[in-house]
Design an enzyme around this catalytic site. Structure first.
Site, PDB file in Angstrom:
ATOM      1  CG  ASP A 130     -15.752  44.490 -40.325  1.00  0.00           C
ATOM      2  OD1 ASP A 130     -15.724  44.267 -39.109  1.00  0.00           O
ATOM      3  OD2 ASP A 130     -14.836  44.160 -41.097  1.00  0.00           O
ATOM      4  CG  ASP A 188     -15.568  42.110 -36.114  1.00  0.00           C
ATOM      5  OD1 ASP A 188     -15.892  41.026 -36.621  1.00  0.00           O
ATOM      6  OD2 ASP A 188     -14.495  42.687 -36.354  1.00  0.00           O
ATOM      7  CD  GLU A 189     -16.741  40.572 -40.879  1.00  0.00           C
ATOM      8  OE1 GLU A 189     -16.735  40.928 -42.066  1.00  0.00           O
ATOM      9  OE2 GLU A 189     -16.211  39.526 -40.465  1.00  0.00           O
TER      10      GLU A 189
END
Length: 421
Positions: free
Chosen positions: A8, A103-104
């Site tokens: 993350d 974003d993960e």
């Protein structure tokens, strides 16, 4: 044995802004939502100032000015491109990957002999190659990998990498007892409130609850979450994202609009974006829905209006979808009202390859498919707004969102490349 890593990026939007602005590294930074409405990303320094996530910008404007906070409008072109680069890099470091959000992502570490070493290498490579700081959580289930990532973000002593199975049992009990049950992946606010009504307010209490009771009261999904908290992997890694069952593109206007053609221009822009996404996942649409939001007026509350237009045959043709969307908009529009938002929803999606040909297909169908492929190729090469429907290009841009403080689109626009003198 199953083992997952959740990678993350830290304060992703802020981190993307800092990539090309090293002068912002130690300065408080916030990024705003659509139309510069609310705070959606904060640097550690901004959090220390007490700027809350989701705060309307007008409420924290004075605080930002007093402490010289750098404020940015959302720059989705930059964030999307940096996300693609991040995911491509991570895909090279593990045999299987599931992209979970911008974003993960989850990585499969089942065959990795030293997952902590790999976690540190992931952080090093992301920062060295993309200047993106990140944390890595590792666990025998996806839920525990999520919690491990949470710990890695909260406590700098871990160095950004936490392997759940390496934590002492006493420390695990302390951490889970301190975490609210809403911190568990998949436990939203309403479910957390229901659990609290039964005396389950911490993650430790959820972990120690009886699984048969959880299933009777809340269903099999929470029972699986309970099993995951106890180290059993119940959620497989989805290496390939399933096609979406509906596609939505919706935006607020930069200012309230009354003119039909300006609203139609916004809808044309949204429809073209939705059609491009539809073709990218190889689907066809049979039903086009349009939403139109009326703002607060005298004697009337804000309201959302909907209309749906069925297509003669499922299609991914931008022009046909736009024609249907415009027809739906005409059903919704009323002269004299001030409208704040519009959007398009593509429904009843089906795979293109399983679509049966129609006896009534037009002779120009292959040419139209080639036209759509050309539009998509131009968008990929020169950017999404480089070509589009003529109706979206009216002289007035009043329908476009406010983004007065947007940074340059450094990685997707030639004219906005950084210049060194």
């Amino acid at each position: 044995m199953a083992r997952f890593a959740l990678v993350d990026a830290n304060s992703f939007y802020v981190s993307c802004e800092r990539v090309f602005r090293p002068d912002l590294v130690a300065r408080p930074v916030v990024v705003l939502s659509n139309n510069d409405g609310c705070v959606v990303s904060r640097s550690r320094e901004a959090k220390a100032l007490g700027i809350p996530m989701g705060a309307p910008f007008h409420e924290v404007r004075g605080l930002c000015k007093r402490f010289d906070v750098a404020v940015f409008s959302s720059n989705y072109a930059l964030y999307g491109d940096m996300s693609r680069r991040m995911m491509r890099l991570l895909a090279e470091l593990a045999p299987r990957q599931e992209v979970y959000s911008i974003d993960e992502c989850f990585l499969d570490l089942a065959d990795e002999p030293d997952p902590v070493r790999l976690g540190r290498e992931i952080r090093r490579r992301l920062y060295r190659w993309l200047s993106l700081p990140a944390c890595v959580g590792i666990g025998p289930s996806k839920t525990l990998a999520k919690l491990a990532n949470h710990l890695a973000k909260q406590d700098p002593a871990y160095g950004g990498v936490v392997d759940w199975e390496e934590l002492p049992a006493e420390q695990v009990d302390q951490q889970l007892a301190a975490l609210p049950v809403g911190a568990v992946w998949g436990v939203g606010r309403r479910l957390a409130e229901r659990l609290a009504g039964f005396g389950i307010s911490s993650v430790a209490q959820l972990r120690d609850a009886r699984p048969d009771w959880l299933r009777r009261q809340f269903g099999i999904t929470l029972e699986r979450t309970h099993a995951e908290l106890n180290g059993a992997s119940c959620l497989a890694l989805d290496a390939i994202c399933a096609p979406r069952q509906q596609l939505i593109v919706s935006r607020s206007f930069g200012q309230p609009l009354q003119d039909f053609e300006l609203i139609a221009a916004a809808l044309a822009h949204h429809t073209a974006q939705a059609a491009e996404k539809l073709r990218a996942q190889g689907s066809l649409c049979a039903l086009v829905g349009v939403s139109l939001r009326v703002g607060a007026q005298a004697l009337q509350r804000p309201s959302q209006q909907w209309a749906c237009i069925p297509l003669d045959a499922p299609s991914d043709d931008t022009l046909l979808l736009h024609r249907a969307a415009r027809q739906a908009l005409r059903q919704l529009y009323r002269r004299g009202y001030r409208y704040h938002k519009t959007g398009v929803v593509l429904l009843e999606l089906s795979p293109r390859q399983s679509q049966q040909a129609s006896l009534f297909d037009h002779d120009d169908a292959p040419q139209r498919q080639q036209l759509m492929a050309t539009l998509d190729a131009i968008s990929r090469r020169w950017g999404r707004d480089s070509i589009g429907l003529g109706r979206a290009a009216l002289p007035s841009d009043a329908w476009r969102m406010r983004c007065e403080q947007r940074s340059p689109r450094y990685t997707t626009r030639w004219e906005e490349l950084p210049q060194v003198s």
